[in-house]
Write an enzyme that holds these catalytic residues in place. Structure first.
Site, short mmCIF file in Angstrom:
data_model
loop_
_atom_site.label_atom_id
_atom_site.label_comp_id
_atom_site.label_asym_id
_atom_site.label_seq_id
_atom_site.Cartn_x
_atom_site.Cartn_y
_atom_site.Cartn_z
N SER A 40 -4.71 -2.98 -1.83
CA SER A 40 -4.97 -3.68 -0.57
C SER A 40 -5.32 -5.12 -0.87
CB SER A 40 -6.12 -3.00 0.18
OG SER A 40 -6.54 -3.77 1.29
N HIS A 95 -2.82 0.83 7.34
CA HIS A 95 -3.03 0.86 5.90
C HIS A 95 -2.96 2.31 5.45
CE1 HIS A 95 -4.41 -0.18 1.96
NE2 HIS A 95 -5.61 0.36 2.10
N CYS A 144 0.81 -1.22 0.00
CA CYS A 144 0.00 0.00 0.00
C CYS A 144 0.84 1.27 0.00
CB CYS A 144 -0.97 -0.02 1.18
SG CYS A 144 -0.19 -0.19 2.80
#
Length: 307
Positions: A163, A146, A111
């Site tokens: 993701s 994330h 990510c």
């Protein structure tokens, strides 16, 4: 070299050294296995994703879809080995050089790498505002992190990224407010049984690929355990307003020197509102009383959503 990229070309030496260090530790017989695979003549040829090229008349939403499609075609890196070393403190020009290397090697990414690549591929979209959005969630006794690249075009918000979960990456620029975008991510996390704990919002990134400024990753740090739902929404909209004020009408993100001088204090901010970072020396997160300690670079492997 021991490794080759998707095009069959040797991986550059620094990348090769990093790969070999990880592989030799995890798989001592890896070299023998790799030689056997490389010698096989019946293996299918792996296609190399093509970097998107746009006509001047191509609308920005279509360009964003093409950029996201390219990021998706690189695929998520499930190997456990970080192919590209990303230091957040590097100047933007250095990160853009790294993004160029990513397009050359065409290796799977995670990510954080997708955010850098998204910035690189949208630099020529001067009407598009880009800013990092980081999430910290809790699931089954563990915390997960994330990051995506938030975008704003024509007053509508969206996101680019990658993701393990489809709903935690690309968001078309259709959200009327920043809070609507973040709430959509929160709902996506809820469907994955994750509880959103913190949201970190950066400021807009310069469109100049040769800029020596650093990306501001954490201008606002919002702790959901310390904010009511309405306060959370207000803080998100206040951050969106700060970005609009910083950019100004018809201009891109200002130079780092002007930014540091002009943004020491904002007349638009009430005294009772949570503090937000206005310079690199100011590290206090929003809605938190204690100052954030100056930590070393976070472990990039932490940016994984294991759901």
């Amino acid at each position: 070299p021991f490794f080759v990229n998707r095009g069959g070309l040797p991986v550059d030496e620094p990348t090769w050294e990093r790969m070999w260090r990880h592989v030799s530790r995890i798989h001592p017989e890896g070299e023998r296995v790799a030689q056997r695979i490389r010698g096989a003549a019946d293996l299918p040829k792996i296609p190399i994703p093509s970097v998107p090229v746009f006509q001047p008349s191509t609308p920005v939403p279509e360009r964003l879809e093409a950029v996201q499609r390219y990021i998706r075609e690189l695929q998520y890196n499930h190997t456990g080995t970080q192919f590209f070393e990303i230091k957040k403190s590097r100047p933007l020009t250095g990160l853009m050089d790294l993004a160029k290397e990513m397009t050359k090697e065409a290796l799977p990414i995670k990510c954080l790498e997708a955010v850098i690549l998204g910035i690189y591929l949208t630099n020529n979209m001067t009407t598009l505002d880009r800013f990092p959005i980081s999430f910290k969630t809790h699931f089954s006794g563990n915390y997960f992190r994330h990051i995506v690249l938030g975008v704003n075009f024509g007053g509508r918000y969206g996101a680019l990224g990658i993701s393990r979960r489809e709903e935690l990456m690309y968001k078309a620029p259709v959200f009327r407010t920043l809070s609507e975008l973040i709430f959509d991510f929160e709902e996506a996390y809820r469907r994955c049984w994750h509880t959103l704990k913190k949201v970190k919002l950066g400021h807009c990134v310069s469109h100049d690929p040769h800029s020596v400024e650093q990306i501001e990753w954490k201008h606002s740090i919002l702790d959901l355990d310390k904010l009511t739902r309405e306060d959370f929404r207000k803080e998100l909209e206040r951050h969106a307003r700060d970005m609009r004020l910083k950019i100004g009408k018809g201009t891109g993100p200002p130079s780092p020197t002007k930014d540091r001088k002009k943004d020491v204090s904002s007349p638009q901010r009430g005294q009772a509102s949570p503090h937000r970072r206005n310079s690199r020396g100011d590290r206090r997160p929003s809605a938190e009383k204690k100052p954030a300690d100056s930590k070393a670079m976070p472990d990039l492997n932490g940016y994984q959503i294991r759901v």
